[in-house]
Design a protein around this motif. Structure first.
Motif, PDB file in Angstrom:
ATOM      1  N   MET A   1       0.790  -1.232   0.000  1.00 45.27           N
ATOM      2  CA  MET A   1       0.000   0.000   0.000  1.00 45.27           C
ATOM      3  C   MET A   1       0.825   1.287   0.000  1.00 45.27           C
ATOM      4  O   MET A   1       0.326   2.314  -0.410  1.00 45.27           O
ATOM      5  CB  MET A   1      -0.924   0.031   1.235  1.00 45.27           C
ATOM      6  CG  MET A   1      -1.711  -1.240   1.457  1.00 45.27           C
ATOM      7  SD  MET A   1      -2.871  -1.559   0.143  1.00 45.27           S
ATOM      8  CE  MET A   1      -4.198  -0.488   0.585  1.00 45.27           C
ATOM      9  N   GLU A   2       2.062   1.209   0.497  1.00 45.13           N
ATOM     10  CA  GLU A   2       2.739   2.482   0.730  1.00 45.13           C
ATOM     11  C   GLU A   2       3.910   2.755  -0.193  1.00 45.13           C
ATOM     12  O   GLU A   2       4.374   3.871  -0.298  1.00 45.13           O
ATOM     13  CB  GLU A   2       3.227   2.536   2.189  1.00 45.13           C
ATOM     14  CG  GLU A   2       2.071   2.732   3.147  1.00 45.13           C
ATOM     15  CD  GLU A   2       2.483   2.575   4.586  1.00 45.13           C
ATOM     16  OE1 GLU A   2       3.653   2.836   4.906  1.00 45.13           O
ATOM     17  OE2 GLU A   2       1.614   2.154   5.384  1.00 45.13           O
ATOM     18  N   GLU A   3       4.411   1.712  -0.855  1.00 43.54           N
ATOM     19  CA  GLU A   3       5.626   1.918  -1.650  1.00 43.54           C
ATOM     20  C   GLU A   3       5.361   2.652  -2.949  1.00 43.54           C
ATOM     21  O   GLU A   3       4.337   2.446  -3.580  1.00 43.54           O
ATOM     22  CB  GLU A   3       6.247   0.564  -1.952  1.00 43.54           C
ATOM     23  CG  GLU A   3       7.318   0.239  -0.976  1.00 43.54           C
ATOM     24  CD  GLU A   3       8.318  -0.736  -1.524  1.00 43.54           C
ATOM     25  OE1 GLU A   3       8.158  -1.223  -2.647  1.00 43.54           O
ATOM     26  OE2 GLU A   3       9.268  -1.006  -0.793  1.00 43.54           O
ATOM     27  N   GLY A   4       6.305   3.475  -3.364  1.00 44.27           N
ATOM     28  CA  GLY A   4       6.241   4.120  -4.681  1.00 44.27           C
ATOM     29  C   GLY A   4       5.598   5.494  -4.642  1.00 44.27           C
ATOM     30  O   GLY A   4       5.000   5.886  -3.649  1.00 44.27           O
ATOM     31  N   ASP A   5       5.732   6.235  -5.774  1.00 40.93           N
ATOM     32  CA  ASP A   5       5.096   7.558  -5.850  1.00 40.93           C
ATOM     33  C   ASP A   5       3.632   7.383  -6.262  1.00 40.93           C
ATOM     34  O   ASP A   5       3.170   6.279  -6.501  1.00 40.93           O
ATOM     35  CB  ASP A   5       5.857   8.456  -6.843  1.00 40.93           C
ATOM     36  CG  ASP A   5       5.967   7.790  -8.205  1.00 40.93           C
ATOM     37  OD1 ASP A   5       5.084   6.977  -8.544  1.00 40.93           O
ATOM     38  OD2 ASP A   5       6.945   8.068  -8.931  1.00 40.93           O
ATOM     39  N   ASN A   6       2.915   8.503  -6.367  1.00 42.06           N
ATOM     40  CA  ASN A   6       1.472   8.419  -6.635  1.00 42.06           C
ATOM     41  C   ASN A   6       1.145   7.689  -7.923  1.00 42.06           C
ATOM     42  O   ASN A   6       0.158   6.946  -7.991  1.00 42.06           O
ATOM     43  CB  ASN A   6       0.861   9.825  -6.650  1.00 42.06           C
ATOM     44  CG  ASN A   6       0.673  10.297  -5.224  1.00 42.06           C
ATOM     45  OD1 ASN A   6       0.727   9.487  -4.286  1.00 42.06           O
ATOM     46  ND2 ASN A   6       0.486  11.592  -5.049  1.00 42.06           N
ATOM     47  N   ASP A   7       1.963   7.888  -8.970  1.00 42.50           N
ATOM     48  CA  ASP A   7       1.678   7.212 -10.250  1.00 42.50           C
ATOM     49  C   ASP A   7       1.877   5.712 -10.137  1.00 42.50           C
ATOM     50  O   ASP A   7       1.043   4.927 -10.572  1.00 42.50           O
ATOM     51  CB  ASP A   7       2.594   7.760 -11.351  1.00 42.50           C
ATOM     52  CG  ASP A   7       2.061   9.098 -11.835  1.00 42.50           C
ATOM     53  OD1 ASP A   7       0.886   9.391 -11.539  1.00 42.50           O
ATOM     54  OD2 ASP A   7       2.835   9.831 -12.488  1.00 42.50           O
ATOM     55  N   SER A   8       2.997   5.310  -9.509  1.00 39.83           N
ATOM     56  CA  SER A   8       3.258   3.862  -9.454  1.00 39.83           C
ATOM     57  C   SER A   8       2.308   3.159  -8.483  1.00 39.83           C
ATOM     58  O   SER A   8       2.034   1.974  -8.622  1.00 39.83           O
ATOM     59  CB  SER A   8       4.725   3.567  -9.120  1.00 39.83           C
ATOM     60  OG  SER A   8       5.025   4.034  -7.843  1.00 39.83           O
ATOM     61  N   LYS A   9       1.761   3.903  -7.511  1.00 33.49           N
ATOM     62  CA  LYS A   9       0.787   3.287  -6.599  1.00 33.49           C
ATOM     63  C   LYS A   9      -0.481   2.871  -7.331  1.00 33.49           C
ATOM     64  O   LYS A   9      -1.230   2.021  -6.876  1.00 33.49           O
ATOM     65  CB  LYS A   9       0.420   4.269  -5.482  1.00 33.49           C
ATOM     66  CG  LYS A   9       1.368   4.212  -4.305  1.00 33.49           C
ATOM     67  CD  LYS A   9       0.874   5.125  -3.205  1.00 33.49           C
ATOM     68  CE  LYS A   9       1.892   5.192  -2.084  1.00 33.49           C
ATOM     69  NZ  LYS A   9       1.759   6.390  -1.284  1.00 33.49           N
ATOM     70  N   LYS A  10      -0.736   3.516  -8.482  1.00 32.92           N
ATOM     71  CA  LYS A  10      -1.953   3.186  -9.227  1.00 32.92           C
ATOM     72  C   LYS A  10      -1.819   1.881 -10.006  1.00 32.92           C
ATOM     73  O   LYS A  10      -2.811   1.290 -10.442  1.00 32.92           O
ATOM     74  CB  LYS A  10      -2.267   4.314 -10.214  1.00 32.92           C
ATOM     75  CG  LYS A  10      -2.842   5.530  -9.529  1.00 32.92           C
ATOM     76  CD  LYS A  10      -3.454   6.440 -10.546  1.00 32.92           C
ATOM     77  CE  LYS A  10      -4.023   7.668  -9.872  1.00 32.92           C
ATOM     78  NZ  LYS A  10      -3.862   8.856 -10.704  1.00 32.92           N
ATOM     79  N   LEU A  11      -0.584   1.445 -10.227  1.00 38.76           N
ATOM     80  CA  LEU A  11      -0.403   0.225 -11.014  1.00 38.76           C
ATOM     81  C   LEU A  11      -0.698  -1.019 -10.178  1.00 38.76           C
ATOM     82  O   LEU A  11      -0.564  -1.006  -8.950  1.00 38.76           O
ATOM     83  CB  LEU A  11       1.047   0.149 -11.521  1.00 38.76           C
ATOM     84  CG  LEU A  11       1.488   1.312 -12.424  1.00 38.76           C
ATOM     85  CD1 LEU A  11       2.965   1.213 -12.727  1.00 38.76           C
ATOM     86  CD2 LEU A  11       0.670   1.311 -13.715  1.00 38.76           C
ATOM     87  N   LEU A  12      -1.081  -2.087 -10.889  1.00 38.53           N
ATOM     88  CA  LEU A  12      -1.318  -3.377 -10.220  1.00 38.53           C
ATOM     89  C   LEU A  12      -0.025  -3.843  -9.557  1.00 38.53           C
ATOM     90  O   LEU A  12       1.053  -3.750 -10.147  1.00 38.53           O
ATOM     91  CB  LEU A  12      -1.750  -4.407 -11.275  1.00 38.53           C
ATOM     92  CG  LEU A  12      -1.857  -5.860 -10.818  1.00 38.53           C
ATOM     93  CD1 LEU A  12      -2.994  -6.015  -9.810  1.00 38.53           C
ATOM     94  CD2 LEU A  12      -2.087  -6.780 -12.006  1.00 38.53           C
ATOM     95  N   LYS A  13      -0.151  -4.327  -8.318  1.00 40.33           N
ATOM     96  CA  LYS A  13       1.047  -4.829  -7.635  1.00 40.33           C
ATOM     97  C   LYS A  13       0.788  -6.219  -7.056  1.00 40.33           C
ATOM     98  O   LYS A  13      -0.293  -6.462  -6.517  1.00 40.33           O
ATOM     99  CB  LYS A  13       1.421  -3.858  -6.527  1.00 40.33           C
ATOM    100  CG  LYS A  13       2.758  -4.177  -5.897  1.00 40.33           C
ATOM    101  CD  LYS A  13       3.075  -3.233  -4.763  1.00 40.33           C
ATOM    102  CE  LYS A  13       3.791  -1.998  -5.236  1.00 40.33           C
ATOM    103  NZ  LYS A  13       4.215  -1.146  -4.111  1.00 40.33           N
ATOM    104  N   VAL A  14       1.791  -7.088  -7.189  1.00 41.04           N
ATOM    105  CA  VAL A  14       1.659  -8.446  -6.648  1.00 41.04           C
ATOM    106  C   VAL A  14       2.732  -8.666  -5.576  1.00 41.04           C
ATOM    107  O   VAL A  14       3.896  -8.329  -5.792  1.00 41.04           O
ATOM    108  CB  VAL A  14       1.873  -9.516  -7.748  1.00 41.04           C
ATOM    109  CG1 VAL A  14       1.727 -10.920  -7.168  1.00 41.04           C
ATOM    110  CG2 VAL A  14       0.905  -9.324  -8.903  1.00 41.04           C
ATOM    111  N   VAL A  15       2.328  -9.203  -4.423  1.00 39.97           N
ATOM    112  CA  VAL A  15       3.324  -9.661  -3.445  1.00 39.97           C
ATOM    113  C   VAL A  15       3.147 -11.162  -3.294  1.00 39.97           C
ATOM    114  O   VAL A  15       2.026 -11.658  -3.136  1.00 39.97           O
ATOM    115  CB  VAL A  15       3.156  -8.957  -2.074  1.00 39.97           C
ATOM    116  CG1 VAL A  15       4.003  -9.616  -1.013  1.00 39.97           C
ATOM    117  CG2 VAL A  15       3.534  -7.489  -2.181  1.00 39.97           C
TER     118      VAL A  15
END
Ligand SMILES: Nc1ncnc2c1ncn2[C@@H]1O[C@H](COP(=O)(O)OP(=O)(O)OP(=O)(O)O)[C@@H](O)[C@H]1O
Ligand SMILES: [Mg+2]
Length: 310
Positions: A23-37
């Motif tokens: 939820m917290e990593e990256g800037d505002n633009d990259s936070k919008k991208l799909l992320k998998v852990v």
């Protein structure tokens, strides 16, 4: 799978770490991208438990959420179907055509922020199919996968900006808390006469929660005599020393199994009828046991009431 949070130990740190990665990593633009852990580690280390804790914590921030299990030999159409029913979707077109189901799922996800937990992915081929359903819609969607295999974990994270999270065993402090709480219902120690043998067994569990809880349950059903514990300890010795994974776990489980009454052994073996990760309805199962003649009805016992206590 859904262990009561109060019975868990050492979960706060890992839960915060994963939440932060998601939820917290990256800037505002990259936070919008799909992320998998992807949580990786051998059997019994607590991957499913941790994924479920993170899921419970953050799901209110998403429009669509689902927690699905894959398992070793999945029936592939079941996965998109389970995700759709997790979302509360109940369309009429729920047939067995994987491609069609994936299309329905993608259409459903188009503008939504989704959180999906995909538990127990066994191979990269299964993942490749599942992945087709997880569309990038620039809405800050998140996915957690769990797996025992490093290569699967790496593949899960490949396309999105992902993280592989290596599960750690419990430290000594948390191992003790878990063991003593389950055995004596006290968290910070144990009766003097059991201290040495408890520490010996705990050392051999190497912080694996499944090992600790299995041994604690096994001992909880024995008489509280040091000699009895020593006998059990000796019979576990070799396998515990040499291999902290599933091989010796089989031994622990077989000791517990041998300890059951004939009636309960049959009931337990009956569970082999169900596919892996299948959600078993207690009431339904008890009725089947009775219908098979494994257990006899006890006079005056209300089955529905009894099912609630299991
Ligand atoms: N932090 C914890 N505190 C207490 N018990 C735990 C903890 N983590 C896991 N457990 C217990 O250990 C057992 C195994 O956990 P879990 O099923 O999550 O492991 P897993 O890594 O998903 O295993 P598998 O690879 O077989 O799916 C469960 O009974 C669970 O309740
Ligand atoms: Mg699991």
């Amino acid at each position: 799978m859904f262990e009561d949070a109060r019975r868990l130990v050492g979960i706060d740190g890992p839960r915060e770490e994963i939440t932060k990665l998601l939820m917290e990593e990256g800037d505002n633009d990259s936070k919008k991208l799909l992320k998998v852990v992807s949580l990786v580690g051998f059997g019994g280390l607590g991957k499913t438990t941790l994924a479920n804790q993170v899921y419970t914590k953050i799901k209110s921030e998403f429009e669509c959420t689902a927690f699905v299990s894959v398992s070793r030999t999945p029936h592939m159409p079941k996965i998109p179907k389970d995700i759709l029913s997790g979302f509360g979707y109940c369309g009429t077109e729920m047939e067995d055509d994987v491609q069609k189901l994936i299309e329905i799922l993608r259409a459903h996800l188009t503008n939504k922020r989704y959180l999906i937990i995909i538990d127990d992915v066994w191979n990269t081929k299964d993942w490749r199919t599942i992945e087709c359903a997880l569309m990038e819609n620039n809405n800050g969607s998140r996915v957690i996968t769990t797996t025992r295999h490093q290569d699967v974990a790496t593949t899960c994270c490949f396309l999105s900006q992902g993280h592989v999270y290596h599960m750690q065993p419990l430290d000594e402090h948390h191992s003790k808390r878990l063991f003593f709480k389950r055995l004596f219902d006290i968290e910070d120690g144990c009766p003097e006469q059991f201290r040495d043998i408890s520490n010996d067994m705990l050392r051999k569990c190497k912080g694996v929660p499944l090992a600790i809880t299995s041994i604690a349950s096994l001992l909880a059903n024995q008489s509280k005599h040091v000699e009895t514990w020593e006998k059990i300890h000796n019979s576990l010795g070799y396998e515990l020393d040499s291999n902290p994974t599933m091989e010796w776990m089989r031994h622990v489980l077989s000791l517990s199994y041998n300890d059951l009454s004939q009636e309960l052994k049959t009931c337990l073996l009956y569970l082999g009828n169900y596919p892996e990760d299948y959600e078993i309805e207690t009431f339904d199962l008890m009725r089947k046991w009775i219908a098979e003649g494994f257990v006899r009805e006890k006079h005056g016992l209300d089955l529905e009431e009894a099912a609630k206590t299991v």
